[in-house]
Scaffold this motif. Structure first.
Motif, PDB file in Angstrom:
ATOM      1  N   PHE A  94       0.832  -1.209   0.000  1.00 37.04           N
ATOM      2  CA  PHE A  94       0.000   0.000   0.000  1.00 37.04           C
ATOM      3  C   PHE A  94       0.864   1.257   0.000  1.00 37.04           C
ATOM      4  N   GLU A  95       1.961   1.230   0.738  1.00 39.31           N
ATOM      5  CA  GLU A  95       2.815   2.415   0.836  1.00 39.31           C
ATOM      6  C   GLU A  95       3.533   2.742  -0.472  1.00 39.31           C
ATOM      7  N   THR A  96       3.608   1.790  -1.396  1.00 35.39           N
ATOM      8  CA  THR A  96       4.251   2.058  -2.685  1.00 35.39           C
ATOM      9  C   THR A  96       3.287   2.608  -3.724  1.00 35.39           C
ATOM     10  N   LEU A  97       1.994   2.557  -3.464  1.00 34.96           N
ATOM     11  CA  LEU A  97       1.013   2.974  -4.467  1.00 34.96           C
ATOM     12  C   LEU A  97       1.129   4.464  -4.757  1.00 34.96           C
ATOM     13  N   GLN A  98       1.083   4.780  -6.055  1.00 34.58           N
ATOM     14  CA  GLN A  98       1.045   6.175  -6.456  1.00 34.58           C
ATOM     15  C   GLN A  98       0.305   6.301  -7.775  1.00 34.58           C
ATOM     16  N   SER A  99      -0.249   7.462  -7.981  1.00 32.25           N
ATOM     17  CA  SER A  99      -0.986   7.705  -9.213  1.00 32.25           C
ATOM     18  C   SER A  99      -0.013   7.956 -10.361  1.00 32.25           C
ATOM     19  N   LYS A 100      -0.540   7.971 -11.576  1.00 30.58           N
ATOM     20  CA  LYS A 100       0.291   8.192 -12.762  1.00 30.58           C
ATOM     21  C   LYS A 100       0.999   9.539 -12.692  1.00 30.58           C
ATOM     22  N   GLY A 101       0.337  10.495 -12.078  1.00 30.70           N
ATOM     23  CA  GLY A 101       0.938  11.817 -11.917  1.00 30.70           C
ATOM     24  C   GLY A 101       2.044  11.845 -10.882  1.00 30.70           C
ATOM     25  N   GLY A 102       2.310  10.705 -10.223  1.00 28.93           N
ATOM     26  CA  GLY A 102       3.394  10.621  -9.256  1.00 28.93           C
ATOM     27  C   GLY A 102       2.966  10.880  -7.831  1.00 28.93           C
ATOM     28  N   GLY A 103       1.686  11.175  -7.625  1.00 33.64           N
ATOM     29  CA  GLY A 103       1.218  11.452  -6.276  1.00 33.64           C
ATOM     30  C   GLY A 103       1.096  10.186  -5.448  1.00 33.64           C
ATOM     31  N   LYS A 104       1.661  10.198  -4.257  1.00 31.92           N
ATOM     32  CA  LYS A 104       1.543   9.061  -3.345  1.00 31.92           C
ATOM     33  C   LYS A 104       0.089   8.926  -2.907  1.00 31.92           C
ATOM     34  N   CYS A 105      -0.385   7.696  -2.855  1.00 31.34           N
ATOM     35  CA  CYS A 105      -1.744   7.447  -2.418  1.00 31.34           C
ATOM     36  C   CYS A 105      -1.821   7.339  -0.899  1.00 31.34           C
ATOM     37  N   CYS A 106      -0.693   7.209  -0.270  1.00 35.19           N
ATOM     38  CA  CYS A 106      -0.558   7.016   1.172  1.00 35.19           C
ATOM     39  C   CYS A 106      -0.769   5.556   1.501  1.00 35.19           C
ATOM     40  N   ALA A 107      -1.430   5.271   2.586  1.00 35.49           N
ATOM     41  CA  ALA A 107      -1.533   3.898   3.060  1.00 35.49           C
ATOM     42  C   ALA A 107      -2.982   3.438   3.062  1.00 35.49           C
ATOM     43  N   ASN A 108      -3.182   2.160   3.382  1.00 36.44           N
ATOM     44  CA  ASN A 108      -4.519   1.596   3.473  1.00 36.44           C
ATOM     45  C   ASN A 108      -5.392   2.407   4.425  1.00 36.44           C
ATOM     46  N   ALA A 109      -4.795   2.926   5.492  1.00 35.38           N
ATOM     47  CA  ALA A 109      -5.555   3.689   6.484  1.00 35.38           C
ATOM     48  C   ALA A 109      -6.194   4.929   5.875  1.00 35.38           C
ATOM     49  N   ASP A 110      -5.608   5.463   4.803  1.00 32.70           N
ATOM     50  CA  ASP A 110      -6.131   6.672   4.177  1.00 32.70           C
ATOM     51  C   ASP A 110      -7.155   6.378   3.085  1.00 32.70           C
ATOM     52  N   GLY A 111      -7.179   5.136   2.601  1.00 29.31           N
ATOM     53  CA  GLY A 111      -8.092   4.775   1.528  1.00 29.31           C
ATOM     54  C   GLY A 111      -9.458   4.383   2.058  1.00 29.31           C
ATOM     55  N   ILE A 112     -10.430   4.442   1.171  1.00 29.55           N
ATOM     56  CA  ILE A 112     -11.803   4.054   1.490  1.00 29.55           C
ATOM     57  C   ILE A 112     -12.171   2.896   0.575  1.00 29.55           C
ATOM     58  N   ALA A 113     -12.565   1.777   1.154  1.00 27.08           N
ATOM     59  CA  ALA A 113     -13.046   0.643   0.360  1.00 27.08           C
ATOM     60  C   ALA A 113     -14.461   0.960  -0.112  1.00 27.08           C
ATOM     61  N   LEU A 114     -14.728   0.714  -1.385  1.00 28.84           N
ATOM     62  CA  LEU A 114     -16.028   1.017  -1.973  1.00 28.84           C
ATOM     63  C   LEU A 114     -16.820  -0.251  -2.253  1.00 28.84           C
ATOM     64  N   SER A 115     -18.114  -0.169  -2.045  1.00 28.35           N
ATOM     65  CA  SER A 115     -19.019  -1.242  -2.458  1.00 28.35           C
ATOM     66  C   SER A 115     -19.215  -1.139  -3.967  1.00 28.35           C
ATOM     67  N   ASP A 116     -19.630  -2.220  -4.575  1.00 28.21           N
ATOM     68  CA  ASP A 116     -19.840  -2.215  -6.023  1.00 28.21           C
ATOM     69  C   ASP A 116     -20.826  -1.144  -6.480  1.00 28.21           C
TER      70      ASP A 116
END
Length: 115
Positions: free
Chosen positions: A35-57
Motif C-alpha cells: 500500500f505504501e508504494t502505491l502512487q498515481s500516474k501523476g506521481g502522487g503518493k496514495c498514502c496507506a490503506n488507512a487513508d483509503g476508502i473501500a467502496l461497495s460495487d
C-alpha cells in the motif's frame, strides 16, 4: 499583510498534512508495504490503506469510458491520472480522496478485481 499570508499558508499546509496519515492500525498487515508504494500516474503518493476508502460495487462504475465514485452521496469523476494500473493485491475497490472546501478530489483510485 505578509504575516497574514504566512499564517494562511501554514494553516493550509497543516490541513493537507492532517488528512494524509497512517495512524498505525494496519502496522501488522502483510499488505502495508505494498500500500505504501502505491502512487498515481501523476506521481502522487496514495498514502496507506488507512487513508483509503473501500467502496461497495454500487458506489463506483464507469461512464463514457472513465471511472467515477460515489462519495457523500454524489458522483465524482476519477481523473485518468489518478487510476492505479498495477494489479490490485487487496482485491477490493478503493479510493483515496482529499477534500477542498468540502468537495472531494480523487488523489488515487484502484478498481477491484471484480471476481
Amino acid at each position: 499583510m505578509v504575516l497574514g499570508r504566512i499564517v494562511f499558508a501554514s494553516v493550509l499546509l497543516g490541513v493537507g498534512l492532517a488528512q494524509a496519515h497512517d495512524d498505525g492500525r494496519y502496522a501488522n498487515s502483510p499488505l502495508k508495504p505494498w500500500f505504501e508504494t502505491l502512487q498515481s500516474k501523476g506521481g502522487g503518493k496514495c498514502c496507506a490503506n488507512a487513508d483509503g476508502i473501500a467502496l461497495s460495487d454500487v458506489d463506483w462504475d464507469t461512464k463514457d469510458g472513465h471511472y467515477r465514485v460515489r462519495l457523500q452521496g454524489r458522483w465524482v469523476d476519477v481523473p485518468d491520472d489518478a487510476v492505479i494500473k498495477q494489479p490490485n493485491l487487496a482485491g477490493r475497490t478503493m479510493v483515496w480522496p482529499h477534500y477542498i472546501d468540502g468537495r472531494p478530489i480523487i488523489r488515487c483510485f484502484m478498481p477491484g478485481t471484480m471476481i
